[in-house]
Design a protein around this motif. Structure first.
Motif, PDB file in Angstrom:
ATOM      1  N   GLU A   1       0.753  -1.140  -0.079  1.00 32.53           N
ATOM      2  CA  GLU A   1      -0.005  -0.087   0.106  1.00 32.53           C
ATOM      3  C   GLU A   1       0.841   1.253   0.041  1.00 32.53           C
ATOM      4  OE1 GLU A   1      -3.017   2.322   2.859  1.00 32.53           O
ATOM      5  OE2 GLU A   1      -2.323   0.107   3.475  1.00 32.53           O
ATOM      6  N   TYR A   2       1.954   1.354   0.975  1.00 32.41           N
ATOM      7  CA  TYR A   2       2.693   2.299   0.922  1.00 32.41           C
ATOM      8  C   TYR A   2       3.589   2.750  -0.500  1.00 32.41           C
ATOM      9  CZ  TYR A   2       6.268   5.791   2.691  1.00 32.41           C
ATOM     10  OH  TYR A   2       7.025   6.699   3.034  1.00 32.41           O
TER      11      TYR A   2
ATOM     12  N   LYS B   1       3.046   6.045  -2.768  1.00 28.66           N
ATOM     13  CA  LYS B   1       4.237   6.912  -2.993  1.00 28.66           C
ATOM     14  C   LYS B   1       4.200   7.077  -4.743  1.00 28.66           C
ATOM     15  CE  LYS B   1       4.632   8.289   1.083  1.00 28.66           C
ATOM     16  NZ  LYS B   1       4.203   9.672   1.497  1.00 28.66           N
ATOM     17  N   HIS B   2       4.338   5.753  -5.236  1.00 24.36           N
ATOM     18  CA  HIS B   2       4.425   5.887  -6.767  1.00 24.36           C
ATOM     19  C   HIS B   2       3.315   7.022  -7.283  1.00 24.36           C
ATOM     20  CE1 HIS B   2       6.777   4.456  -9.840  1.00 24.36           C
ATOM     21  NE2 HIS B   2       6.889   3.325  -9.222  1.00 24.36           N
ATOM     22  N   GLN B   3       2.003   7.001  -6.829  1.00 24.12           N
ATOM     23  CA  GLN B   3       0.971   7.917  -7.338  1.00 24.12           C
ATOM     24  C   GLN B   3       1.272   9.213  -6.865  1.00 24.12           C
ATOM     25  OE1 GLN B   3      -2.525   6.151  -5.353  1.00 24.12           O
ATOM     26  NE2 GLN B   3      -2.584   4.243  -6.611  1.00 24.12           N
ATOM     27  N   GLU B   4       2.173   9.576  -6.004  1.00 24.91           N
ATOM     28  CA  GLU B   4       2.279  10.745  -5.284  1.00 24.91           C
ATOM     29  C   GLU B   4       3.473  11.530  -6.263  1.00 24.91           C
ATOM     30  OE1 GLU B   4       3.123  10.822  -1.488  1.00 24.91           O
ATOM     31  OE2 GLU B   4       0.924  10.343  -0.793  1.00 24.91           O
ATOM     32  N   GLY B   5       3.959  10.333  -7.100  1.00 26.68           N
ATOM     33  CA  GLY B   5       5.119  10.960  -8.208  1.00 26.68           C
ATOM     34  C   GLY B   5       6.567  10.656  -7.547  1.00 26.68           C
ATOM     35  N   TYR B   6       6.661   9.914  -6.385  1.00 26.39           N
ATOM     36  CA  TYR B   6       8.157   9.599  -6.174  1.00 26.39           C
ATOM     37  C   TYR B   6       8.592   8.329  -6.909  1.00 26.39           C
ATOM     38  CZ  TYR B   6       7.316  12.346  -1.855  1.00 26.39           C
ATOM     39  OH  TYR B   6       7.248  13.443  -0.965  1.00 26.39           O
ATOM     40  N   LYS B   7       9.825   8.495  -7.008  1.00 27.07           N
ATOM     41  CA  LYS B   7      10.814   7.093  -7.718  1.00 27.07           C
ATOM     42  C   LYS B   7      11.161   6.183  -6.511  1.00 27.07           C
ATOM     43  CE  LYS B   7      11.985   9.498 -11.937  1.00 27.07           C
ATOM     44  NZ  LYS B   7      13.198  10.152 -13.088  1.00 27.07           N
ATOM     45  N   LEU B   8      10.952   5.032  -6.915  1.00 23.89           N
ATOM     46  CA  LEU B   8      11.148   4.008  -5.871  1.00 23.89           C
ATOM     47  C   LEU B   8      12.177   3.080  -6.181  1.00 23.89           C
ATOM     48  CD1 LEU B   8       7.510   3.134  -4.887  1.00 23.89           C
ATOM     49  CD2 LEU B   8       8.971   4.843  -3.902  1.00 23.89           C
ATOM     50  N   GLY B   9      13.083   2.717  -5.286  1.00 25.65           N
ATOM     51  CA  GLY B   9      14.251   1.594  -5.669  1.00 25.65           C
ATOM     52  C   GLY B   9      14.508   0.808  -4.341  1.00 25.65           C
TER      53      GLY B   9
ATOM     54  N   LEU C   1       7.524  -7.468  -5.447  1.00 16.99           N
ATOM     55  CA  LEU C   1       8.168  -5.913  -5.335  1.00 16.99           C
ATOM     56  C   LEU C   1       8.808  -5.445  -6.497  1.00 16.99           C
ATOM     57  CD1 LEU C   1       9.796  -6.445  -2.015  1.00 16.99           C
ATOM     58  CD2 LEU C   1       7.961  -5.126  -2.238  1.00 16.99           C
ATOM     59  N   ASP C   2       9.111  -6.170  -7.591  1.00 19.57           N
ATOM     60  CA  ASP C   2       9.680  -5.848  -8.873  1.00 19.57           C
ATOM     61  C   ASP C   2       8.718  -5.169  -9.648  1.00 19.57           C
ATOM     62  OD1 ASP C   2       8.016  -8.396  -8.894  1.00 19.57           O
ATOM     63  OD2 ASP C   2       9.019  -8.600 -11.037  1.00 19.57           O
ATOM     64  N   LYS C   3       7.478  -5.052  -9.331  1.00 16.09           N
ATOM     65  CA  LYS C   3       6.305  -4.520 -10.350  1.00 16.09           C
ATOM     66  C   LYS C   3       5.855  -3.214  -9.361  1.00 16.09           C
ATOM     67  CE  LYS C   3       4.394  -8.639 -12.297  1.00 16.09           C
ATOM     68  NZ  LYS C   3       5.399  -9.781 -11.699  1.00 16.09           N
ATOM     69  N   LEU C   4       6.640  -3.019  -8.197  1.00 19.00           N
ATOM     70  CA  LEU C   4       6.315  -1.892  -7.422  1.00 19.00           C
ATOM     71  C   LEU C   4       7.339  -0.860  -7.236  1.00 19.00           C
ATOM     72  CD1 LEU C   4       4.466  -3.573  -4.358  1.00 19.00           C
ATOM     73  CD2 LEU C   4       3.515  -2.200  -6.264  1.00 19.00           C
ATOM     74  N   VAL C   5       8.458  -1.300  -7.765  1.00 17.18           N
ATOM     75  CA  VAL C   5       9.653  -0.045  -7.726  1.00 17.18           C
ATOM     76  C   VAL C   5       9.947   0.005  -9.048  1.00 17.18           C
ATOM     77  CG1 VAL C   5      10.459  -1.043  -5.272  1.00 17.18           C
ATOM     78  CG2 VAL C   5      11.282  -1.995  -7.189  1.00 17.18           C
ATOM     79  N   ASP C   6      10.965   1.014  -9.141  1.00 18.46           N
ATOM     80  CA  ASP C   6      11.571   1.268 -10.580  1.00 18.46           C
ATOM     81  C   ASP C   6      12.734   0.606 -10.992  1.00 18.46           C
ATOM     82  OD1 ASP C   6       9.552   3.549 -11.268  1.00 18.46           O
ATOM     83  OD2 ASP C   6      10.141   4.379  -9.472  1.00 18.46           O
ATOM     84  N   THR C   7      13.563   0.482  -9.720  1.00 20.97           N
ATOM     85  CA  THR C   7      14.745  -0.121  -9.853  1.00 20.97           C
ATOM     86  C   THR C   7      15.427  -0.920  -8.782  1.00 20.97           C
ATOM     87  OG1 THR C   7      17.164  -0.141 -10.885  1.00 20.97           O
ATOM     88  CG2 THR C   7      16.389   1.616  -9.444  1.00 20.97           C
ATOM     89  N   TYR C   8      15.832  -2.169  -8.846  1.00 19.53           N
ATOM     90  CA  TYR C   8      16.559  -2.742  -7.660  1.00 19.53           C
ATOM     91  C   TYR C   8      18.046  -3.078  -8.160  1.00 19.53           C
ATOM     92  CZ  TYR C   8      14.351  -6.370 -10.495  1.00 19.53           C
ATOM     93  OH  TYR C   8      14.095  -7.697 -11.581  1.00 19.53           O
TER      94      TYR C   8
END
Length: 224
Positions: free
Chosen positions: A99-100, A104-112, A131-138
């Protein structure tokens, strides 16, 4: 301005302790040679003691277990079973992680994600939990050939997210690998205080401390 949030994996997004407990109970059930020598709760608790939250290599843990409980098995077989993460019965994320990340993705943050460990083990965790579908890079240390707290792995993450390190917040449970490592390159930090105490020889402090993942929802990232 904060533009990216980067996370550690084990004991930050993934509840590693609960995940390993589920695996060990399943391993005990599947191998009669273990069952006849030791009760399930003792097998699980002793493994976790020797494992030291993942900081002891399993080619040290399993020989010790086999010897202590006189298990009539080759410890290599148990190690191979442990390493096959795709067959683990359950991988447990902390409550509201998905959920978090979505929020945060919807709020425009990039995630890694930056995680130390082997590519096989950590990639399996990331993919099996989604998690691979919820972040931009790992970034996984074995694949990158560099580990936290070395600055380069944090610099690479920021570059792949196309942000400056000063525009990143890093969240992790390890004071040295996560907090100190990220601070070296100018990232803000949140310490997920869990099983690791803050070392007395570290003078630096994180920008914020949480003791459960759900507390992340109440933190205003722009005020750190």
């Amino acid at each position: 301005m904060i533009r990216a949030i980067i996370f550690d994996l084990d004991e930050t997004l993934l509840n590693r302790t609960e995940t390993v407990k589920h695996f060990l109970m399943d391993q005990h059930r599947r191998y009669p040679a273990i069952q006849v020598r030791v009760l399930e709760h003792r097998y699980v608790s002793r493994f976790l003691e020797l494992d030291n939250h993942g900081y002891t290599k399993k080619d040290v843990v399993y020989p010790q277990l086999v010897e202590e409980f006189a298990i009539e098995m080759d410890w290599h077989q148990l190690l191979t079973d442990f390493d096959n993460r795709r067959e683990w019965p359950r991988l447990v994320l902390f409550p509201r992680v998905e959920e978090y990340l979505q929020q945060k993705h919807q709020e425009g943050y990039k995630l890694g994600i930056i995680t130390n460990g082997t590519t096989n083990a950590q990639l399996s965790k990331i993919e099996k939990t989604g998690l691979d579908k919820l972040v931009d890079t790992y970034l996984i240390s074995e694949k990158e050939q560099i580990r936290k707290p070395e600055p380069e792995i944090f610099l690479r993450a920021a570059k792949r997210l196309d942000v400056a390190t000063t525009e990143c917040i890093f969240i992790g449970d390890n004071p040295r690998a996560d907090v100190t490592g990220a601070q070296q390159v100018g990232m803000k930090t949140i310490w997920f205080q869990g099983h690791l105490a803050w070392p007395e020889d570290l003078d630096n402090r994180p920008d914020q401390v949480v003791t459960e993942f759900e507390a992340m929802f109440s933190i205003d990232l722009e005020r750190l």
